[in-house]
Structure formats: structure tokens, C-alpha cells
Write a protein that holds these residues in place. Structure first.
Motif, PDB file in Angstrom:
ATOM      1  N   ALA A 123      -8.147  -7.045  -7.848  1.00 12.25           N
ATOM      2  CA  ALA A 123      -8.455  -6.321  -6.737  1.00 12.25           C
ATOM      3  C   ALA A 123      -7.590  -6.336  -5.768  1.00 12.25           C
ATOM      4  O   ALA A 123      -7.071  -5.158  -4.935  1.00 12.25           O
ATOM      5  CB  ALA A 123      -9.660  -6.879  -6.217  1.00 12.25           C
ATOM      6  N   VAL A 124      -6.742  -7.400  -5.445  1.00 12.73           N
ATOM      7  CA  VAL A 124      -5.781  -7.585  -4.423  1.00 12.73           C
ATOM      8  C   VAL A 124      -4.550  -6.836  -4.841  1.00 12.73           C
ATOM      9  O   VAL A 124      -3.766  -6.089  -4.113  1.00 12.73           O
ATOM     10  CB  VAL A 124      -5.272  -8.914  -4.067  1.00 12.73           C
ATOM     11  CG1 VAL A 124      -4.255  -8.978  -3.397  1.00 12.73           C
ATOM     12  CG2 VAL A 124      -6.733  -9.722  -3.661  1.00 12.73           C
ATOM     13  N   CYS A 125      -4.052  -6.764  -6.188  1.00 14.06           N
ATOM     14  CA  CYS A 125      -2.987  -6.063  -6.834  1.00 14.06           C
ATOM     15  C   CYS A 125      -3.232  -4.409  -6.529  1.00 14.06           C
ATOM     16  O   CYS A 125      -2.359  -3.649  -6.154  1.00 14.06           O
ATOM     17  CB  CYS A 125      -2.858  -6.391  -7.907  1.00 14.06           C
ATOM     18  SG  CYS A 125      -1.336  -5.472  -8.809  1.00 14.06           S
ATOM     19  N   VAL A 126      -4.382  -4.095  -6.884  1.00 17.35           N
ATOM     20  CA  VAL A 126      -4.786  -2.477  -6.675  1.00 17.35           C
ATOM     21  C   VAL A 126      -4.794  -2.141  -5.215  1.00 17.35           C
ATOM     22  O   VAL A 126      -4.213  -1.161  -4.870  1.00 17.35           O
ATOM     23  CB  VAL A 126      -6.020  -2.126  -7.288  1.00 17.35           C
ATOM     24  CG1 VAL A 126      -6.510  -0.828  -6.837  1.00 17.35           C
ATOM     25  CG2 VAL A 126      -5.942  -2.550  -8.893  1.00 17.35           C
ATOM     26  N   LEU A 127      -5.225  -2.969  -4.197  1.00 12.48           N
ATOM     27  CA  LEU A 127      -5.229  -2.857  -3.101  1.00 12.48           C
ATOM     28  C   LEU A 127      -3.909  -2.835  -2.520  1.00 12.48           C
ATOM     29  O   LEU A 127      -3.462  -1.648  -1.585  1.00 12.48           O
ATOM     30  CB  LEU A 127      -5.994  -3.733  -2.141  1.00 12.48           C
ATOM     31  CG  LEU A 127      -6.276  -3.522  -0.712  1.00 12.48           C
ATOM     32  CD1 LEU A 127      -6.949  -2.350  -0.535  1.00 12.48           C
ATOM     33  CD2 LEU A 127      -6.897  -4.774  -0.129  1.00 12.48           C
ATOM     34  N   SER A 128      -3.159  -3.424  -2.924  1.00 14.43           N
ATOM     35  CA  SER A 128      -1.652  -3.618  -2.539  1.00 14.43           C
ATOM     36  C   SER A 128      -0.761  -2.358  -2.824  1.00 14.43           C
ATOM     37  O   SER A 128       0.004  -1.846  -2.172  1.00 14.43           O
ATOM     38  CB  SER A 128      -0.934  -4.770  -2.991  1.00 14.43           C
ATOM     39  OG  SER A 128      -0.957  -4.667  -4.365  1.00 14.43           O
ATOM     40  N   CYS A 167      -2.117   0.750  -3.237  1.00 15.23           N
ATOM     41  CA  CYS A 167      -2.687   1.829  -2.528  1.00 15.23           C
ATOM     42  C   CYS A 167      -1.847   1.575  -1.204  1.00 15.23           C
ATOM     43  O   CYS A 167      -1.632   2.809  -0.587  1.00 15.23           O
ATOM     44  CB  CYS A 167      -4.125   1.726  -2.253  1.00 15.23           C
ATOM     45  SG  CYS A 167      -5.039   2.149  -3.763  1.00 15.23           S
ATOM     46  N   VAL A 168      -1.855   0.461  -0.263  1.00 10.22           N
ATOM     47  CA  VAL A 168      -1.508   0.332   0.809  1.00 10.22           C
ATOM     48  C   VAL A 168       0.110   0.756   0.651  1.00 10.22           C
ATOM     49  O   VAL A 168       0.726   1.460   1.548  1.00 10.22           O
ATOM     50  CB  VAL A 168      -1.443  -1.133   1.172  1.00 10.22           C
ATOM     51  CG1 VAL A 168      -0.483  -1.389   2.689  1.00 10.22           C
ATOM     52  CG2 VAL A 168      -2.952  -1.567   1.471  1.00 10.22           C
TER      53      VAL A 168
END
Length: 507
Positions: free
Chosen positions: A56-61, A63-64
Motif C-alpha cells: 500500500a505504501v508503494c502504491v501511495l508513493s 501516486c504522490v
């Protein structure tokens, strides 16, 4: 496809770091799962949450990163096409460069063809001469061998025949003498005293007949011996038979006479063959003498045809200011139909100071012009070498013409007291006319082709004096060394002679 990212950090690098951390966590989780013995489901749910959190952190990064990259102007174009694609474009085939045509050889002119034919004929002539010489050597060698065999075969028989003939002649003479003496004794005993004078005259007549017979037999024996020693083998036997000498008493049998006749016929055949070979050799030698250069000359001037452009300019080393001279040369004309110039000297004022000419079979010699002419007929034959000389002296004006070493014509009062002017020009095979200046390019345009010489010329010499009869005779010897005697004004092989047109030196 375009992806925007912050300056100084690539989203790909961040993704790789996250994956490495995830692997470490998975390894740690696996070790914890092995050690876990009696944990409840809550603990399992908690561990699942922890495992999903990095994703989840990777996908969020991601997007950012996409959102932040919009604020920057740097565009990075990434082409995911296959970089190893090698496209071969169709290129038009190169045009064939037309090859240039090979350099064409220009057609030979008429004169070049004629000169080539003359060179080929000269080569064929030399080959025929060499072949003729070889044939002569072979034939002479074979004839010599046959003669030696003939002498070895019949020489002994000829000597034996001479010896036997001499013995028979001596026996016959001795018998005749004895018979005469016996008759004389018988006649003396039976005759009377008044008949003594008649008996004496009869005895004298018998002795004269006996002496005549002895002389005749001696002469025949000498001829027989000389024929055997100097002539071909067996010639003495033939001589004896032709003279009618026959032995009495049947001493020569029919078999021996037949043998002598057979040998005689064979020798007659050999002599006839030798005579034919001799005649053929004489013809070949005569033909060879006509082809070879005379008087020991090593080169000659060839004038291939009658043309205004074919001549030879002579450049003497000293001026020709003369009150007497002698000019000589060997000539072999191809054909002579009218006036033909051999030697000419003249200047602008008088082009005809000296001229040595041919006309049909006649030779002509002039000094000072055609008004002073010395001529002799039937001294030149086309195709044969002839030695010609012209001599002149200013004192009495005596002009003399020589052919083959003999004085054939002379005339006094020819340009008497005249002195040849210098500054003129000498030509061979043409005459200088009054239309042109010195011998420069184009000078031959003023020549007359009807006066040009065609043939061969050698041994051209000129002296500043009148040669003696003996000196000219030595120059004219065909088998001599006349070319070694060089003139004082024009010297063959020394004075510069420049052929023009098709004239050339040959060997």
C-alpha cells in the motif's frame, strides 16, 4: 508514454528500495512464522496487515510521485520500442555506369601500309637467303661425301688398270720388236747383194712404224694416268675406251669389258648430276650476289618508291667550293623509266651545278647545267648493282663518266674555268630546284616525283680531286673493299646524311 518525477529522485529507484525492504520483511516474517507455535488468529491477522502495508505504501508513493511530477517542466521521453530492430530500406539499384569504348586505332594510311609491306618483304628476303645458304652447305657436304666414297671404291681398281695396261703394252712392244728382228735376219740371209738397199729402206720404214706406235702408246698411257690422278675415280678407264685402245690376244675378257662399261655408265651419271648441281649453285650464287651489298659495304640507303617527299639530304662538313672533284656511288635501281636523279648539288642561282642521272639504261653526268652533258647508254640494268663515277676538272673542262670501273664517256670543254660556288645543298634521290630557299620543312613540296629515285644506294663518296683510273677500278670491285675508301668532301658512313619521307638506312 510519459512519467513525471521529482528532480534528483527517480520513482524506479524508490520502487526498488521498497522491494528490497519487503524481501527483508518476508524473510523475517518467515522466520517468525516458524518460531510461532501457539499464536492465535489475531496474531495471524496482525501479521497479514503488516505484510500488506508495504504494498500500500508503494502504491501511495507512486501516486504522490505522479502528482508532484506535474509541477516540473522536465519531460523525459521513454521509448519502449525494440532497440534492436534493424530495418532494411529498399534502395534503388545503382545505375550502371556505361563503359567508354576502347581507344580505336586509326586506320593506317596508304604509305604506312606500303612501308609495312616493304619491311615484311625485307624479312622474307633475309629468311630466304639464310635458307639458301643452309641448303648449299648441306648439298656440298653430301656431294663431298659421295665423291670420297666413290674414290675409295674405284681408286684401287683404276690404279690396277693402269698397271695392267702398262705391262700389256710393254709385252706387245717387245713382241713386235722381236718379230721385226727375226724378219730382218731372215731377209738378210736370203737376199742377194743387189737387194741390200731395198732391205735397208724396208727396215727403216718398219723402225719408223715401231717408233710411232711407241709414241702413241706412251701418250695414251700418260692420258690414262693423268685422268686417274686428277679426275674422278675410274675416268682413266673411260678415256682408254674412248680413244679406241684394244689389247690383242684376247687378254681382256667379255666379263671385264662389261664391268668397265658398267662403272663408266655409273661415273657418267655422277658427273652429269655434279654438272647440274654446279649450274644450280652458280644460279644461286648469282642471285645472292645481287641481294648482298657490294664492295664490303655494311649498309645502304633504301628509296622505296618515287615520291617528292622521299629523298636524303647530305650535310658536308666543309663548303663545296671546288675547281675539280670526283663523285662515286653504287646504285641498284628498282626501275628507271625517264630522267632519274642520283646525286644533285646546287643553290638558288643555279640548281644544277652537279648532277649524276639515270635515263632508261643510260647514265648521264652534268656540271654547270644540262648544256654540258656526258652520256653513255646501256650501262645500267634495273635490279642489278652498278658502280658509277663522275669526274671533272676546271682546267680543261674535262668531264668523265665511269661505269663499273671503266671509262665509258668523256667530253672536254665542260664548264671550263668554272669554280663551284659554296652555300649550296646536296640531295640524293632528288634535285634542288629554284623555287625554294634552304632545306627547311616543306622544302620537299618543290620536288618533282617524276625525277625521284627508287631503289638502293650505297658507297656515296666525293673527293676534291680527280681520281686515277686505277683508284676508280679498285672502288668498283664488287668483291673488294671499296666502301673503306672514303671521300674527302663527302664520306660514306662519316658525313651526316638525313633521310626524309620513307627513305631509310638498311643493312
Amino acid at each position: 508514454m510519459r512519467v513525471r518525477s521529482r528532480k534528483g529522485e527517480c520513482w524506479t529507484c524508490s520502487l526498488q528500495n521498497n522491494r528490497q525492504r519487503e524481501r527483508k520483511r518476508e524473510q523475517q516474517t518467515h522466520s517468525e512464522r516458524v518460531t510461532l507455535t501457539h499464536r492465535d488468529r489475531e496474531a495471524g491477522t496482525r501479521s497479514m496487515f503488516h505484510r500488506r502495508l508495504p504494498e500500500a505504501v508503494c502504491v501511495l508513493s507512486v501516486c504522490v510521485c505522479v502528482c508532484l511530477a506535474v509541477a516540473y517542466e522536465d519531460d523525459i521521453e521513454i521509448n519502449f520500442a525494440d532497440s534492436y530492430f534493424n530495418e532494411i530500406t529498399e534502395v534503388d539499384a545503382p545505375e550502371v555506369t556505361p563503359s567508354t569504348a576502347p581507344c580505336g586505332t586509326p586506320d593506317l594510311t596508304k604509305w604506312e601500309k606500303i612501308f609495312t609491306m616493304l619491311e615484311n618483304s625485307q624479312m622474307r628476303e633475309n629468311m630466304l637467303l639464310q635458307y639458301t645458304d643452309e641448303i648449299i652447305k648441306v648439298e656440298m657436304g653430301s656431294l663431298r661425301g659421295e665423291i670420297l666414297r666413290l674414290v675409295a671404291q674405284y681408286g684401287g681398281s683404276c690404279g690396277s688398270a693402269v698397271e695392267a695396261t702398262g705391262k700389256r703394252m710393254a709385252l706387245q712392244l717387245e713382241a713386235h720388236l722381236k718379230e721385226t728382228l727375226e724378219q730382218h735376219k731372215i731377209g738378210g740371209q736370203t737376199s742377194a747383194a743387189g737387194n741390200s738397199v731395198e732391205n735397208f729402206h724396208h727396215l727403216e720404214a718398219l723402225l719408223q712404224q715401231l717408233l710411232s706406235a711407241v709414241r702413241t702408246q706412251s701418250s695414251r698411257l700418260s692420258k690414262l694416268e693423268s685422268s686417274c690422278l686428277s679426275g674422278p675415280a675410274g675416268a682413266g678407264i673411260r678415256m682408254m675406251t674412248k680413244n679406241g685402245f684394244h689389247l690383242q690376244g684376247g687378254e681382256v675378257t667379255g666379263h671385264s669389258q662389261q664391268e668397265v662399261t658398267t662403272k663408266e655408265a655409273a661415273l657418267d651419271g655422277v658427273l652429269a648430276a655434279l654438272q647440274r648441281v654446279k649450274e644450280e649453285l652458280e644460279e644461286v650464287q648469282k642471285s645472292s650476289r645481287q641481294r648482298y651489298l657490294p664492295a664490303g659495304c655494311e649498309m645502304a640507303l633504301l628509296f622505296p618508291m618515287r615520291s617528292r617527299r622521299i629523298y636524303t639530304a647530305v650535310i658536308p662538313a666543309v663548303p663545296l667550293s671546288l675547281s675539280s672533284f670526283t663523285v662515286c656511288m653504287w646504285v641498284k635501281p628498282t626501275t628507271v623509266s625517264n630522267k632519274t636523279v642520283l646525286f644533285s648539288y646546287g643553290n638558288r642561282r643555279n640548281p644544277y651545278e652537279i648532277q649524276l642521272l639515270l635515263a632508261q639504261t643510260s647514265a648521264l653526268f652534268t656540271v654547270g647545267g644540262e648544256a654540258h652533258l656526258v652520256e653513255e647508254r646501256d650501262v645500267v640494268n634495273p635490279g642489278q648493282w652498278t658502280h658509277l663515277c663522275g669526274a671533272w676538272s676546271s682546267g680543261q673542262g674535262l668531264a668523265t663518266l665511269w661505269a663499273d670501273g671503266k671509262k665509258v664517256a668523256s667530253s672536254p670543254g665542260v664548264a671550263e674555268g668554272h669554280v663551284l660556288p659554296d652555300g649550296g645543298s646536296v640531295q640524293l634521290g632528288q634535285e634542288r630546284n629554284g623555287c625554294c630557299g634552304s632545306a627547311v620543312a616543306g622544302f620537299e613540296e618543290g620536288f618533282d616525283p617524276k625525277l625521284a629515285f627508287a631503289g638502293k644506294m650505297t658507297g656515296v663518296n666525293m673527293w676534291d680531286s680527280v681520281l686515277t683510273e686505277e683508284e676508280i677500278s679498285q672502288l668498283a670491285l664488287r668483291q673488294g673493299q671499296g666502301c673503306e675508301q672514303r671521300g674527302s668532301m663527302v664520306a660514306w658512313g662519316v658525313t651526316e646524311m638525313v633521310p626524309h619521307g620513307g627513305a631509310q638506312f638498311i643493312h
